[in-house]
Scaffold this motif. Structure first.
Motif, PDB file in Angstrom:
ATOM      1  N   UNK A 317      71.351  49.371 -12.615  1.00 34.67           N
ATOM      2  CA  UNK A 317      69.996  48.914 -12.833  1.00 34.67           C
ATOM      3  C   UNK A 317      69.925  47.802 -13.863  1.00 34.67           C
ATOM      4  N   UNK A 318      68.923  46.953 -13.659  1.00 40.31           N
ATOM      5  CA  UNK A 318      68.576  45.895 -14.629  1.00 40.31           C
ATOM      6  C   UNK A 318      69.677  44.874 -14.848  1.00 40.31           C
ATOM      7  N   UNK A 319      70.526  44.682 -13.803  1.00 46.44           N
ATOM      8  CA  UNK A 319      71.568  43.671 -13.971  1.00 46.44           C
ATOM      9  C   UNK A 319      71.004  42.269 -13.953  1.00 46.44           C
ATOM     10  N   UNK A 320      69.798  42.104 -13.422  1.00 41.80           N
ATOM     11  CA  UNK A 320      69.214  40.771 -13.343  1.00 41.80           C
ATOM     12  C   UNK A 320      68.651  40.289 -14.657  1.00 41.80           C
ATOM     13  N   UNK A 321      68.438  41.180 -15.624  1.00 38.87           N
ATOM     14  CA  UNK A 321      67.788  40.770 -16.855  1.00 38.87           C
ATOM     15  C   UNK A 321      68.621  39.769 -17.627  1.00 38.87           C
ATOM     16  N   UNK A 322      69.944  40.049 -17.762  1.00 43.84           N
ATOM     17  CA  UNK A 322      70.789  39.132 -18.501  1.00 43.84           C
ATOM     18  C   UNK A 322      70.929  37.797 -17.796  1.00 43.84           C
ATOM     19  N   UNK A 323      71.122  37.862 -16.438  1.00 45.53           N
ATOM     20  CA  UNK A 323      71.224  36.618 -15.695  1.00 45.53           C
ATOM     21  C   UNK A 323      69.929  35.832 -15.764  1.00 45.53           C
ATOM     22  N   UNK A 324      68.800  36.554 -15.828  1.00 49.56           N
ATOM     23  CA  UNK A 324      67.507  35.886 -15.817  1.00 49.56           C
ATOM     24  C   UNK A 324      67.324  35.016 -17.053  1.00 49.56           C
ATOM     25  N   UNK A 325      67.679  35.529 -18.230  1.00 53.47           N
ATOM     26  CA  UNK A 325      67.464  34.765 -19.452  1.00 53.47           C
ATOM     27  C   UNK A 325      68.358  33.523 -19.478  1.00 53.47           C
ATOM     28  N   UNK A 326      69.559  33.616 -18.875  1.00 51.41           N
ATOM     29  CA  UNK A 326      70.421  32.442 -18.813  1.00 51.41           C
ATOM     30  C   UNK A 326      69.868  31.411 -17.832  1.00 51.41           C
ATOM     31  N   UNK A 327      69.276  31.883 -16.730  1.00 48.88           N
ATOM     32  CA  UNK A 327      68.663  30.962 -15.775  1.00 48.88           C
ATOM     33  C   UNK A 327      67.471  30.263 -16.409  1.00 48.88           C
ATOM     34  N   UNK A 328      66.642  31.007 -17.141  1.00 54.02           N
ATOM     35  CA  UNK A 328      65.495  30.401 -17.818  1.00 54.02           C
ATOM     36  C   UNK A 328      65.975  29.417 -18.883  1.00 54.02           C
ATOM     37  N   UNK A 329      67.085  29.755 -19.557  1.00 46.29           N
ATOM     38  CA  UNK A 329      67.657  28.828 -20.532  1.00 46.29           C
ATOM     39  C   UNK A 329      68.064  27.516 -19.881  1.00 46.29           C
ATOM     40  N   UNK A 330      68.630  27.602 -18.674  1.00 51.29           N
ATOM     41  CA  UNK A 330      69.005  26.379 -17.940  1.00 51.29           C
ATOM     42  C   UNK A 330      67.753  25.583 -17.583  1.00 51.29           C
ATOM     43  N   UNK A 331      66.681  26.297 -17.185  1.00 56.20           N
ATOM     44  CA  UNK A 331      65.409  25.623 -16.907  1.00 56.20           C
ATOM     45  C   UNK A 331      64.923  24.877 -18.151  1.00 56.20           C
ATOM     46  N   UNK A 332      65.027  25.536 -19.312  1.00 56.33           N
ATOM     47  CA  UNK A 332      64.565  24.913 -20.560  1.00 56.33           C
ATOM     48  C   UNK A 332      65.360  23.641 -20.856  1.00 56.33           C
ATOM     49  N   UNK A 333      66.671  23.689 -20.649  1.00 50.05           N
ATOM     50  CA  UNK A 333      67.515  22.521 -20.919  1.00 50.05           C
ATOM     51  C   UNK A 333      67.123  21.355 -20.013  1.00 50.05           C
ATOM     52  N   UNK A 334      66.962  21.625 -18.710  1.00 51.29           N
ATOM     53  CA  UNK A 334      66.570  20.568 -17.784  1.00 51.29           C
ATOM     54  C   UNK A 334      65.139  20.114 -18.049  1.00 51.29           C
ATOM     55  N   UNK A 335      64.251  21.061 -18.409  1.00 47.27           N
ATOM     56  CA  UNK A 335      62.875  20.684 -18.704  1.00 47.27           C
ATOM     57  C   UNK A 335      62.784  19.735 -19.874  1.00 47.27           C
TER      58      UNK A 335
END
Length: 742
Positions: A317-335
């Motif tokens: 369970x909740x394996x997506x949480x860690x990946x999610x914050x890294x994906x959002x971090x990538x969004x922030x960098x590109x943004x």
């Protein structure tokens, strides 16, 4: 020169702190009971509203702070336990109460599967109010079970009074009815599984098989890759007294949009059969959770559902949480990177260009240190913005990206800084004492420059560029900022750091390869022309800020600021032309007086009265007043509603309006009788608009959404609009009848 830099730094600090100074007037009220403390848990009852409003429902929250290793249970506890039980006996003006259960965690121990919550959780509760013109008196008894190595039943009693709104039929009465707890409650409401049929992911092909005494439930989850998620856990509920194990993924030749799973079934009697039974399936996929009821078929309705298990391991369970914050971090960098080319950043291009031109003949080490200092200024300013937003959030105020442009003090300070930059660009603004003092100061500065230590000007340039860039939103930026502001303080710092790194990337690139600056043309007379043009660009930006200030403090106040700036500039010019010491001193004093008049003029101005019509609602489109509470009724009447949240200071909003929304093709399309245009103007602080954006996980603008019979919860659009995206969203949201009428 040094005093000039100190003055700029003070101005910037004042501008950054302006939203904090304005927070108390916007802060909501605390509506909660005292904590009931036990050795294993603390709990209290909180309210999202300070008083009853125009709705017949009151939203409460039952908040638990659990000690480490202790947990409470979900609505279906699993193989053991029971969920919290609520008794409203003795309450007044309270009807039916409905707990909105956030998606739970799975706990597996000794072969037992249970579902619940640990650490901190708020159970949102929607309570019906029979008479919204009367106050609400709540008396709530809570019985709950909390477990660790042992299980302990516990109870708590709460009393909470919610006063009646004096004018419940008015959605905006000048003061917000939102309490300080509304945002926290809504964070857990966002974790409640979505229900219905038109969901981003769907449960399909549900059937059961039996092999001897072993029974397996089979099901498919469709639309995963389209939604950009992967399945973390699947929970199954049935009216039969049986249990369901953890799901096992079935390999389907690498297919990711449609995945198939088997779920072990326990406790089914020999004479029992799951066929034709209705089960409730909850799918948890990272930040997305959905809940659907399905009837179990006699056999597979889709032959492709057959396959081999991936392995014996169940899904964690909740394996997506860690990946999610890294994906959002990538969004922030590109943004942050894309923010460099957004329209609202173009006015500060003059600062970047002149910095590079001045570095043309500099030593490589000085070029590198100068651009690194600018990058440090950008990142530091993002940290300061993050700190201010965290402070406002902890104080219970409204937070958002670019909301400092709603504060007159911030706008005034930024306008003054732009004027000073323009005068400096034209060679008019320079503070010196006597000739000997000026020579001595210049000698010191030159020595520091040779040592690479005089970097404050570059640093302040980076800070200023960031502050002026904040009214823009860009692709990826809105998603990243929304994630940060809806999360913890760590999330805000982490995301805003990456935003700063993204915006500073061009500076870092030149710092890594300083010879890029040396590829620029050699300095010459052409630089005087460039400086004049770029100075005019800064003046144009200052005039734009004055136009926004006019909305905040009135046209008279904005004119007073402008007159102060003009007088200050005139006396700076006169000082430059004068050769004698005494007139120069007088002109300096008069110039400072002019800038002080500009700085303090907003404090003596009377803000214009709020208008029922958006100040931004001008042009060929027939915008209606923002009234989100009317959208469900409009949808029921077969209408499609296009919502636009904009502001005068939002350059991206103006670009969307001019290049997309107000084009002849879309204006003609919007003229259809079944399309309603609804616009909200966020130029000035408005708690209703801030709360509306927060309900969709957005904290900045542009914000555009389409609501219709086929999309009652709305289709959210990107920050930068396109003709095709708008038309496709309306097509998806409209009813079949609406499409046929075209």
């Amino acid at each position: 020169m040094l005093r000039h830099l100190i003055a700029r730094f003070v101005f910037l600090l004042a501008a950054i702190c302006a939203p904090v100074l304005a927070t108390p007037a916007m802060a909501a009220t605390d509506v909660s009971t005292p904590w009931t403390d036990e050795d294993f848990a603390s709990l209290r009852l909180i309210s999202a509203q300070t008083q009853t409003g125009s709705s017949d429902t009151l939203r409460l929250g039952l908040e638990f702070e659990l000690q480490p290793e202790w947990k409470i249970y979900w609505r279906s506890a699993g193989d053991a336990g029971f969920p919290p039980q609520l008794d409203w006996t003795g309450s007044q003006n309270v009807g039916d109460a409905n707990i909105l259960w956030p998606a739970p965690h799975r706990f597996s121990i000794f072969g037992l599967e249970t579902f619940g919550y640990k650490n901190h959780v708020i159970l949102p509760i929607d309570v019906a109010i029979p008479d919204r013109t009367q106050s609400v008196a709540i008396n709530l008894d809570v019985d709950y079970l909390v477990c660790s190595d042992i299980c302990i039943p516990a109870a708590a009693t709460f009393a909470l009074d919610i006063p009646a709104n004096g004018n419940p039929d008015t959605s905006t009465s000048g003061a917000s009815t939102v309490s300080t707890h509304a945002h926290e409650i809504e964070k857990f409401v966002s974790k409640v599984p979505l229900t219905g049929d038109n969901l981003p992911i769907q449960v399909s092909n549900v059937f059961a098989t039996k092999d001897g005494d072993a029974t397996q439930l089979h099901l498919s989850v469709d639309g995963l890759s389209n939604a950009g998620v992967t399945v973390d856990d699947i929970l199954v509920e049935s009216p039969l007294r049986i249990g369901f194990g953890a799901p096992v993924a079935v390999n389907k030749d690498g297919e990711s949009n449609n995945r198939h799973f088997t779920v072990p079934v326990f406790g089914l009697n020999a004479d029992q059969d799951l066929a034709s039974e209705t089960v409730t399936v909850t799918v948890i996929a990272g930040p997305l959770a959905i809940e659907q009821s399905r009837t179990v078929a006699n056999g597979p309705t889709d032959a492709s559902a057959q396959g081999e298990p991936l392995g014996a391991d169940t899904m964690a369970p909740a394996t997506g949480a860690g990946a999610n914050i890294w994906l959002i971090g990538l969004f922030a960098l590109f943004g942050g990177l894309i923010l460099n080319v957004m329209p609202c950043v173009l006015p500060v291009l003059s600062i970047k260009v002149m910095s590079a031109i001045n570095a043309r003949d500099g030593e490589i080490s000085r070029v590198r240190s100068g651009f690194l200092a600018s990058a440090a200024g950008i990142i530091t300013s993002f940290w300061l913005i993050a700190a201010v937003l965290i402070a406002i959030k902890l104080a219970g105020g409204s937070i958002g990206w670019g909301i400092q442009f709603q504060q007159p003090l911030f706008l005034t300070v930024m306008t003054i800084i732009l004027a000073l930059f323009a005068l400096n660009m034209w060679g008019l603004f320079e503070i010196n004492g006597s000739d000997n003092l000026g020579t001595a100061a210049n000698d010191v500065i030159n020595q520091q420059e040779k040592g690479g230590r005089h970097l404050s000007s570059h640093f302040m340039t980076g800070m200023f560029a960031t502050l002026l860039a904040t009214p823009c939103s860009a692709p990826f930026l809105g998603t990243a900022v929304g994630f940060a502001l809806a999360g913890s303080s760590f999330d805000i710092i982490w995301i805003f750091t990456l935003l700063g790194v993204g915006l500073a990337t061009p500076y870092l690139a030149i710092a890594l390869q300083p010879r890029l600056a040396h590829a620029l043309p050699k300095p010459g007379r052409w630089m005087s022309v460039v400086k004049a043009v770029l100075g005019l660009a800064l003046v144009g930006t200052a005039i734009w800020l004055l136009s926004i200030l006019a909305v905040q403090i009135g046209l008279g106040g904005a004119i007073a600021v402008g007159v102060g700036l003009v007088l200050g500039a005139v006396f700076v010019w006169a000082r430059k032309r004068s050769q004698n010491l005494r007139p120069r001193f007088v002109f300096t004093a008069l110039a400072v007086t002019g800038f002080l008049v500009a700085l303090f003029a907003p404090g003596f101005s009377k803000p214009p009265a709020p208008s029922s019509v958006s100040t931004a609602a001008t042009g060929p489109l027939d915008w209606q007043t923002f009234a989100p509470e009317t959208i469900p009724a409009l949808i029921a009447d077969g209408k499609t509603v296009f919502v636009d949240v904009t502001a005068e200071w939002c350059v991206s909003c103006q670009v969307n309006k001019k290049l997309v929304l107000e084009t002849a093709e879309l204006a003609e399309f919007f003229a259809n009788d079944d399309i309603i245009l609804m616009q909200a103007d966020w130029t000035r602080p408005d708690p209703e608009i801030a709360d509306y954006l927060a309900s969709y996980g957005r904290y900045g603008i542009p914000f555009n959404a389409v609501f219709g019979p086929n999309a009652p919860k709305g289709v959210l659009l990107s920050e930068l609009l396109s003709r095709d995206a708008v038309l496709d969203a309306i097509k998806d949201a409209r009813s079949t009848a609406g499409l046929a009428s075209n």
